[in-house]
Each structure stands twice: as C-alpha cells, then as structure tokens.
Scaffold this motif. Structure first.
Motif, short mmCIF file in Angstrom:
data_model
loop_
_atom_site.label_atom_id
_atom_site.label_comp_id
_atom_site.label_asym_id
_atom_site.label_seq_id
_atom_site.Cartn_x
_atom_site.Cartn_y
_atom_site.Cartn_z
N ALA A 181 5.55 10.03 -7.66
CA ALA A 181 5.90 8.61 -7.57
C ALA A 181 7.38 8.44 -7.20
O ALA A 181 7.75 7.59 -6.40
N GLY A 182 8.19 9.30 -7.81
CA GLY A 182 9.62 9.26 -7.51
C GLY A 182 9.89 9.45 -6.03
O GLY A 182 10.66 8.73 -5.42
N LYS A 183 9.16 10.42 -5.49
CA LYS A 183 9.35 10.71 -4.05
C LYS A 183 8.88 9.54 -3.19
O LYS A 183 9.57 9.08 -2.28
N ILE A 184 7.69 9.04 -3.53
CA ILE A 184 7.13 7.93 -2.73
C ILE A 184 8.04 6.72 -2.78
O ILE A 184 8.43 6.16 -1.76
N LEU A 185 8.42 6.37 -4.01
CA LEU A 185 9.23 5.16 -4.17
C LEU A 185 10.61 5.35 -3.57
O LEU A 185 11.17 4.45 -2.95
N GLY A 186 11.16 6.56 -3.72
CA GLY A 186 12.51 6.81 -3.20
C GLY A 186 12.54 6.74 -1.69
O GLY A 186 13.55 6.32 -1.13
N ARG A 187 11.48 7.08 -1.03
CA ARG A 187 11.50 7.10 0.44
C ARG A 187 11.12 5.74 1.03
O ARG A 187 11.77 5.24 1.91
N ASP A 188 10.08 5.18 0.46
CA ASP A 188 9.55 3.98 1.09
C ASP A 188 10.30 2.71 0.68
O ASP A 188 10.53 1.84 1.49
N ILE A 189 10.63 2.59 -0.56
CA ILE A 189 11.31 1.37 -1.02
C ILE A 189 12.71 1.76 -1.42
O ILE A 189 12.90 2.40 -2.46
N CYS A 344 -12.93 -0.65 -11.17
CA CYS A 344 -12.45 -0.41 -9.81
C CYS A 344 -12.00 -1.71 -9.13
O CYS A 344 -11.11 -1.71 -8.27
N VAL A 345 -12.63 -2.82 -9.53
CA VAL A 345 -12.34 -4.11 -8.88
C VAL A 345 -10.86 -4.50 -9.04
O VAL A 345 -10.18 -4.77 -8.06
N PRO A 346 -10.32 -4.54 -10.30
CA PRO A 346 -8.90 -4.87 -10.41
C PRO A 346 -7.99 -3.87 -9.70
O PRO A 346 -6.92 -4.25 -9.19
N VAL A 347 -8.44 -2.61 -9.60
CA VAL A 347 -7.63 -1.61 -8.90
C VAL A 347 -7.55 -1.96 -7.42
O VAL A 347 -6.47 -1.94 -6.82
N ILE A 348 -8.70 -2.33 -6.87
CA ILE A 348 -8.73 -2.69 -5.43
C ILE A 348 -7.89 -3.95 -5.20
O ILE A 348 -7.09 -4.01 -4.25
N ILE A 352 -4.60 -4.29 -2.82
CA ILE A 352 -4.51 -5.24 -1.70
C ILE A 352 -3.30 -6.16 -1.87
O ILE A 352 -2.54 -6.41 -0.93
N SER A 353 -3.09 -6.63 -3.11
CA SER A 353 -2.01 -7.58 -3.33
C SER A 353 -0.63 -6.91 -3.30
O SER A 353 0.36 -7.55 -2.94
N VAL A 354 -0.54 -5.66 -3.72
CA VAL A 354 0.77 -4.97 -3.66
C VAL A 354 0.61 -3.70 -2.82
O VAL A 354 0.50 -2.59 -3.36
N PRO A 355 0.56 -3.83 -1.50
CA PRO A 355 0.28 -2.66 -0.66
C PRO A 355 1.33 -1.55 -0.78
O PRO A 355 1.01 -0.38 -0.59
#
Lengths: 491, 145
Positions: A181-189, A344-348, A352-355
């Motif tokens: 998560a650190g890597k993903i968040l650090g690069r993308d946002i 699974c529904v709230p996960v989907i 969708i709401s926070v891509p």
C-alpha cells in the motif's frame, strides 16, 4: 480446617496496589536520594495513597485468613469472607473437573492454584478457587497411575498454536499489504500525508506481526508438553512449559467433542479436537483441547483411545440411511454463501466511488471474503445432522434392531455446521440435549427449508445451529421431535 | 410453609438503615461540592436518611412476611418479594452444592441466606433461623453425600 498459601495475599492486592505502590516508592526514592526533603515531607504528600495501600494490604490479609477449606471423604468444605461469611459444601462425586495451575513464581514459593468445578454455579468463575501449598494438591488431584496416554508431536502443537492464535496469517498479510500500500500510495497519489501514513502503517504492521508472533509463542509454550491420559472414568491433562497445568475431568461430564477445522487445516487434512467438559479450560480461560492439530485419521484414533464413548463419525451412513440424516437442500447453497456475496457489493461500490484506492481496497478485502466464501462452500458440502443408529443398521443389524437401539437415550448425534471462519463437527449423546429449536425465515417459507438449533447441556448451555436443512414435511416441529434419536429427549 | 419473618425483617431493616446512612452521607457530600450552605446540606442529608428509614419500616416487614419456603418430597419451593414477586420450584435432588451466606446483620439476628446451585442456575433463599438452614443442609446431605 486448612488455610491457604500466604501468596494469596499478593494475588489479591497486586492488581489494586501496583498502581499506588510504584509511584509511592519512586517518589520516596527521589526525595530520600535528593537529601533536601525527609521522610515526613514525603509522607505529607502521599499519606492518602499510603492509607489506601495499607487498607488494601490489611483487607487482603484478613481475606486470606478468612479462607479455609477441609477435604473429608465425600465432600469439600470451603469457608471464606470477612464481613459476609460464606460456607460452601461441594460433594466430591459432583465435581466434574479439577485444575491445578502452577506458574513460575508459584513454583518457587511452593504454591499452586486449585480450581474445582461442578455442573452448577457460574459460567465464568470456578466453584472453588484457592491457592494452596503444592504438597497439599494431592487432596484434590492425584496423577493417574496407569492408563492410555496420548502425547502429540512438537509440530502438531506448533500447528495448533498457529491455528488458535488469532490468524497469524492475517498479520503476515497485513505486513505485506501495508508494504504494498505504501508503494502504491507513494507513487500514484503524491501527497505528503498519505506517504507518511503509509510509512507509519508499515511500522504498525510490524508491531502487529510481533504481537502475533508473541501470541503464537505464548500458546506454544502453554500447550507444549501436552499429554492426555485416560484412566478409569476420568481424563487427565498436563501441559505447560514454564507454567504447569494439570487437569482432571470426568468423562461423564463431557458434554460434546468438537472437531474444528478452518480452511487451511481442511486443505492440509488436519483437525483439532476440543471437548466441552464443565470447568475444564475455564480456570485458565483457554480452549479445552483434547487433540492438537493432527491428521483426521490419527485424531479419530486418539478419540477412540481416550473417549471411546464418542468415537464413530456418522456422516456417510446418515446419507445412506436417509431417515436419520438431515442435510441442507441444494437451494440452501445460496444461503451459505450469501454473506460473502453480499459483502462484495459494498466493496464494488467503494472501488467505483474511490477509483484511486480501488487496488488497495481489493487487496485488503478480497482475501478474507474469498476465505469466508470457501469456508461456507466447504461447510455446505459437509453440513447436516447425523445419528449413530443408522451406522449400526448398516454394518450389523437389521432395521428392527436399529429402531430399538436408537430409541435409547444414549444415541450419539453428530452435527456439522459453520461458525465464523471455522467448520465444527460436534458429537454428543442425545441425553446431553437440552432442547431443540427450529426456525424458518420468510425467504424460505415455501421451500421447506429450516434452521435447526440443538442446545446441549453444560453451564450456560451451548448452541449448535445447522442452517438450511431440507425438511419436506407439513409440520417440521413434529417431524423433528419424532426423530428416533430425539425420542429419548422429548418423550 | 416456614415463616421466620421477624428475624428476616430485622436483618432487612438493619441493612436498609446502613444504606440510608450511606445515601445521606453521599447527599451531604454532593451538596457540599455544589457549594450549598451547611445547614441545608445537613437538613437534606437528614431528610434522605429519614425517608429511606421510613420506607424501610414499611418495606422490611412486608418483605419478611413474603419469604416462604418449603420442601415437599423432592420439590423445593421458594417465594419472596414485595413489589416484584419471586417464586421458584426446583428438584431438590438436582442441587449440586449449597452455599450458606451470613453477613454481619444475619449473625446478629440469626438469619442466613442459602444459595442452592444446580445445573442451569442458582436460587437464593433467605432463612430466618439457624435450625431451618441446618435442616435444609442436612436433608440435602442425606440425599447427596
């Protein structure tokens, strides 16, 4: 009347007094070492704390002096109380379990805690709990002279520790997840806050992992040197590396045995076997273990050796005999998997709401949901209510004999159901059934699908629910109660 | 039915008196914290004490009179209560163990409380005399030990 060990005083006050004692001693040390202030100056500041401490110590000493016990043939008498005095008479034949626990400190002081329990009394506290001299424990507990003993291997205990500790895999998973998560968040946002949060999360995950490893180690030490001996009508347990625990429980007081599996152990073909005997495991607030993680066949062999009264699984015979077996209807599969599917529904929606966070959300929530779905699917395959009677009919006797046998009150039932992330296969005698409840929800009203809950005896009662059973009858209550294996219970 | 109401009444009254003293002290402390004048604090706490004591003079005899217990064959019947009536019947042979509880006022009055524990729960039974309590215990011992 015998008095208890003086260490009882420390045990009574240490929780209350430790908070006062540490600052008081620290303050005294600073004041005296400084030399500017004297004892009276220190006392003027802490007199109230000192008074409370003294009162706690005096009360604990009085409490210790008030606890007296006597063991005479047939009964144990326990007297205690300072203001409110109580006298308890425990008949020896009604005692279902005795546990002797000796922590490291108690071992050095020659003391041992003794807990005795009966079918009556509180579900949380033992009926008798005293600390006595180690030499006096023979009044309550005598080690078996002979008998059949089962000692698990070290790796079995280690596997058990991994299974009973709150999912250590989750900690490993959390660590990897946070790292990623650190890597993903650090690069993308590219925001400083999120990077910091991700960095902190990595350390938090490391702490969680360390705590989990400590938990595994603690459980491993607790269950190490585990042994069970069957001698006469009692089971004798011993376990513990530093803290020794010895327990005795009467086989007649064993309400049920529970073969428990989670997905990992089901895949590996391992099973843990626990028992529910009034009092056993209550004193140490630990699971009442009979067989640690062992292969299914060897677990069954152990049960046959230690508790032959409970041996014999009846899943397959139940399917053949039909009338004495209840299984979930095919349409109930949806009921079994609806929770993970619904989650699974709230996960989907969240994805969708926070891509931006979709990958992280999926990474966090997909594995537990998949695990839950897999457990439920496995549980559906195995679930049901099975009775022992049909096994007899298959192997040896004809139908008439079977009916005669299963009408007796001591028929054994096996229920297989899911609870949380585990699959339970519970076996008990019909005489241990307290009552049976049948429930039908509005969705399955036209499908003859019912949830059957069997309550077994024991302090506080124990509930076993098998969901989605197919009972194709007009009056399911009458049908269930007319079951041959339940006739001894209801009629 | 046994009925040793006088002793149970006295024990109940003594306990309620202690409760009244504690409640009045708490009332005094609470009013003092809020800065109420001394005389008002004393008057209020005295009022609390007398009201509770007066209620106890009515409640305790009613409670004492409501206590009834009997052992007919295997069935032990216990009933007591004033505002909320408590009544229970249990199979005496199912009693696993008995605990006899005596507080400071029970010792003075000679009353005691017997706790009958059985699989599934326990029943508390106020008993007005030592002999009655001993009678129950000895009958239970005869059947169990």
């Amino acid at each position: 009347m015998e008095t208890t060990h003086p260490v009882t005083v420390i045990r009574k006050i240490y929780k209350k007094a430790a908070l006062l004692l540490i600052p008081a001693v620290r303050g005294a040390y600073h004041m005296i070492s400084d030399g500017t202030y004297g004892f009276s100056d220190w006392m003027s500041g802490v007199w109230l704390d000192a008074a409370v401490l003294a009162a706690a110590v005096i009360f604990s000493i009085l409490n210790w002096r008030s606890v007296k016990y006597s063991v005479s043939p047939g009964r144990i008498i326990l007297k205690k109380g300072v203001l409110f005095k109580s006298e308890r008479i425990l008949p020896e034949k009604r005692i279902t379990s005795v546990t002797c626990h000796r922590p490291l400190l108690f071992g050095m002081l020659g003391a041992e805690s003794v807990y005795a329990d009966t079918e009556g009394g509180s579900t949380k506290r033992s009926d008798m709990s005293i600390i006595i001299r180690s030499s006096r424990t023979r009044d309550f507990y005598t080690s078996p002279r002979s008998g059949k003993t089962y000692r698990p291997r070290v790796h079995e205990v280690l596997l058990l520790s991994l299974c009973v500790t709150d999912t250590p895999a989750s900690a490993v998973y959390a660590f990897i997840l946070m790292n990623r998560a650190g890597k993903i968040l650090g690069r993308d946002i590219i925001t400083e806050f999120i990077s910091l949060a991700a960095g902190a999360a990595r350390y938090a995950a490391a702490v969680v992992l360390a705590v989990e490893i400590l938990g595994i180690l603690r459980n491993f030490l607790y269950f190490s040197r585990f042994s069970v001996t069957r001698y006469g009508d009692s089971l004798y347990f011993e376990n513990g590396f530093f803290s020794k625990t010895r327990s005795m429980c009467k086989t007649g007081a064993v309400n049920y045995i529970d073969r428990r599996q989670n997905l990992a152990s089901a895949v590996l073909g391992l099973g843990m076997v626990f028992i529910q005997c009034t009092g056993y495991g209550k004193a140490r607030k630990k699971e009442a273990l009979l067989v640690p993680a062992a292969a299914e066949r060897s677990a069954e062999a152990c049960i046959k050796m230690l508790l032959p009264e409970f041996c014999g699984r009846t899943e397959n015979c139940g399917a053949k005999a039909g009338a004495h077996c209840l299984r979930p209807a095919a349409v109930s599969f949806l009921r079994y998997v609806r929770t993970p599917v619904a989650l699974c529904v709230p996960v989907i929606i969240a994805c969708i709401s926070v891509p931006h966070f979709a990958e992280v959300i999926l990474l966090i929530l997909t594995p537990p949901l998949a695990l839950l779905a897999a457990v439920r699917a496995t549980a559906f395959r195995r679930a049901g209510i099975f009775s022992e009677g049909c096994e007899i009919s298959e192997k040896t006797e004809g139908c008439e004999k079977t009916e005669a046998r299963i009408k007796s009150k001591d028929v054994m039932l096996t229920l297989c159901y899911y609870k949380g992330f585990s699959i339970h296969t519970v076996s008990f005698r019909a005489s241990k059934i307290s009552h049976v409840k049948i429930k039908q929800n509005i969705m399955s009203r036209n499908k003859n699908i019912y949830d059957v809950t069997v309550y077994t005896c024991g302090e506080g009662g124990h509930r076993h629910t098998v969901r989605g059973l197919d009972i194709d009858r007009e009056d399911p209550q009458a049908y269930i109660t007319s079951f041959p294996f339940l006739q001894g219970v209801f009629f | 039915m046994h009925n040793e109401s006088a002793r149970i009444t006295l024990a109940a009254e003594l306990y309620i008196t202690v409760f009244a003293a504690a409640a009045s002290a708490a009332a005094y402390a609470a009013l003092s914290i809020f800065g109420t004048r001394g005389t008002v604090c004393i008057t209020a706490s005295a009022a609390v004490f007398f009201v509770i004591t007066a209620v106890s003079l009515v409640y305790a005899p009613l409670f004492g009179r409501s206590v009834k217990h009997s052992l007919n064959g295997r069935i032990l019947s216990v009933s007591y209560g004033v505002l909320v009536k408590y009544s229970v019947s249990i199979d005496f042979t199912r009693v696993v163990y008995i605990t006899r509880i005596r507080g400071p006022f029970e010792k003075i009055t000679g009353a005691s409380v017997l706790e009958f524990s059985f699989p599934g729960g326990c029943v508390f039974m106020p008993v007005g005399s030592d002999s009655a309590a001993e009678g129950y215990i000895s009958r239970w011992k005869q059947r169990t030990l």
